[in-house]
Write an enzyme that holds these catalytic residues in place. Sequence first.
Site, PDB file in Angstrom:
ATOM      1  N   HIS A 199       5.338   1.027  19.408  1.00 29.71           N
ATOM      2  CA  HIS A 199       4.323   1.493  18.449  1.00 29.71           C
ATOM      3  C   HIS A 199       4.439   3.003  18.199  1.00 29.71           C
ATOM      4  O   HIS A 199       3.498   3.766  18.444  1.00 29.71           O
ATOM      5  CB  HIS A 199       2.912   1.125  18.945  1.00 29.71           C
ATOM      6  CG  HIS A 199       1.901   1.090  17.840  1.00 29.71           C
ATOM      7  ND1 HIS A 199       0.811   0.257  17.835  1.00 29.71           N
ATOM      8  CD2 HIS A 199       1.802   1.811  16.683  1.00 29.71           C
ATOM      9  CE1 HIS A 199       0.084   0.464  16.744  1.00 29.71           C
ATOM     10  NE2 HIS A 199       0.669   1.416  16.026  1.00 29.71           N
ATOM     11  N   ARG A 202       0.827  -4.381  12.295  1.00 28.23           N
ATOM     12  CA  ARG A 202       0.010  -4.557  13.492  1.00 28.23           C
ATOM     13  C   ARG A 202       0.464  -5.828  14.168  1.00 28.23           C
ATOM     14  O   ARG A 202       0.848  -6.790  13.495  1.00 28.23           O
ATOM     15  CB  ARG A 202      -1.469  -4.742  13.130  1.00 28.23           C
ATOM     16  CG  ARG A 202      -2.248  -3.468  12.919  1.00 28.23           C
ATOM     17  CD  ARG A 202      -2.521  -2.745  14.247  1.00 28.23           C
ATOM     18  NE  ARG A 202      -3.282  -1.530  14.056  1.00 28.23           N
ATOM     19  CZ  ARG A 202      -2.753  -0.327  13.779  1.00 28.23           C
ATOM     20  NH1 ARG A 202      -1.462  -0.172  13.652  1.00 28.23           N
ATOM     21  NH2 ARG A 202      -3.541   0.726  13.630  1.00 28.23           N
ATOM     22  N   GLY A 260       0.857  -1.192   0.000  1.00 29.73           N
ATOM     23  CA  GLY A 260       0.000   0.000   0.000  1.00 29.73           C
ATOM     24  C   GLY A 260       0.885   1.232   0.000  1.00 29.73           C
ATOM     25  O   GLY A 260       2.046   1.184  -0.434  1.00 29.73           O
ATOM     26  N   GLU A 278      -0.258  -5.885  22.562  1.00 28.78           N
ATOM     27  CA  GLU A 278       0.419  -4.713  23.112  1.00 28.78           C
ATOM     28  C   GLU A 278      -0.559  -3.894  23.977  1.00 28.78           C
ATOM     29  O   GLU A 278      -1.758  -3.915  23.716  1.00 28.78           O
ATOM     30  CB  GLU A 278       1.016  -3.853  21.979  1.00 28.78           C
ATOM     31  CG  GLU A 278      -0.016  -3.245  21.051  1.00 28.78           C
ATOM     32  CD  GLU A 278       0.605  -2.476  19.875  1.00 28.78           C
ATOM     33  OE1 GLU A 278       1.464  -3.038  19.173  1.00 28.78           O
ATOM     34  OE2 GLU A 278       0.210  -1.320  19.682  1.00 28.78           O
TER      35      GLU A 278
HETATM   36  C1  8YV Z   1      -0.678   5.350  15.478  1.00 31.09           C
HETATM   37  C2  8YV Z   1      -0.925   3.472  13.706  1.00 31.09           C
HETATM   38  O1  8YV Z   1       0.435   5.580  16.264  1.00 31.09           O
HETATM   39  O2  8YV Z   1      -1.907   4.844  12.063  1.00 31.09           O
HETATM   40  C3  8YV Z   1      -1.821   3.717  12.542  1.00 31.09           C
HETATM   41  O3  8YV Z   1      -2.456   2.762  12.072  1.00 31.09           O
HETATM   42  O4  8YV Z   1      -0.739   2.390  14.104  1.00 31.09           O
HETATM   43  C4  8YV Z   1      -0.195   4.589  14.343  1.00 31.09           C
HETATM   44  O5  8YV Z   1       0.150   5.553  13.406  1.00 31.09           O
HETATM   45  C5  8YV Z   1      -1.743   5.168  16.431  1.00 31.09           C
HETATM   46  O6  8YV Z   1      -2.565   4.135  16.270  1.00 31.09           O
HETATM   47  C6  8YV Z   1      -2.384   6.549  16.553  1.00 31.09           C
HETATM   48  O7  8YV Z   1      -3.707   6.610  16.762  1.00 31.09           O
END
Ligand code: 8YV
Length: 323
Positions: free
Chosen positions: A279, A232, A148, A261
């Site tokens: 993360h 993820r 992607g 996590e």
């Molecule tokens: C974020 C992420 O840090 O965008 C995503 O999918 O995993 C990360 O960029 C986080 O989830 C912010 O809400």
Amino acid sequence: MFAQVLAKLGEPFDVDAPCGTEQHIDWTPQSLAARAQGAAGLLVAGTPRIDAALLAACTQLRAVCSMAVGYNNIDLAACTAAGVLVSNAPDVLTETTADFGFALMMAAARRISESEQFLRAGRWSHWSYDFFAGADVHGATLGVLGMGRIGQAIARRGALGFGMPVIYHNRSRLDAAIEQQLGARWVDKATLLAQSDHLVIVVPYSKASHHLVGAPELALMKPSATLTNIARGGVVDDAALAEALRERRLAAAGLDVFEGEPALHAGLLDLPNVVLTPHIASASLKTRRAMAELAADNLLAALGDSGAKPPTALNPEVLPLRA
Ligand code: 8YV
């Protein structure tokens, strides 16, 4: 939350934002539902679960706007059925996240965390020809699993910046012109695993991508290879990965995301050949601000009376139903 974003939302709306130590609350479905009582919109930071139970407990909810690109924490079908608009935050984090994926991959290949820990522990007393010798990144084969926006940005870094032959696997192939631009070649998954010197995983999480890389896939990889996961937790089987790293069936890994996590698979923590980060792949201040602004813009459009279209709605079809 950024003060400017709160101020922008505060013009038309009453805003209830966690502040101080409250910002570190790990929201449970119950505490989130209690806090969201009566709210028309939620700006979601992080990845709390937004599901049918939450929607049933918060019947006034009309918009859930996330500042993440991945939205596996949100039950989109349940939101659509309840007429709740959902948005995510694509594009604004692509380059920052690709930078970080590349950095993790390089840190794993060149043993940066491991050697730093050695130094900090006061253990540096000698030098030898193979002292923390790792794997080259330039010229090595870069494998990208998931092609992607972020996968393409990583491929571009590898091909143009580091002279890496790039192979990728994705359910759908890119247009030939884009493949050529990125210098990337589509291969099947087994070939990707077998030929990559450095594999970077960037697929969204879904039931279909659960443990996409587990013990059988790891067994196909070169013992000299590295694996980087910025997608993820759950896309990689962390237990199988820890075992492969411990047995040196894989040279090293860089992990920014984990199954379950913020807890980590215990087997990962004492391994020297894994670089672990909490993360933070999208975490540059500029990008986090852009992600928050985009979530706020979606909320303003979805709940305001300007009739503007939320810029990155995932289920815009719910909007006409409200008129
Ligand atoms: C974020 C992420 O840090 O965008 C995503 O999918 O995993 C990360 O960029 C986080 O989830 C912010 O809400």
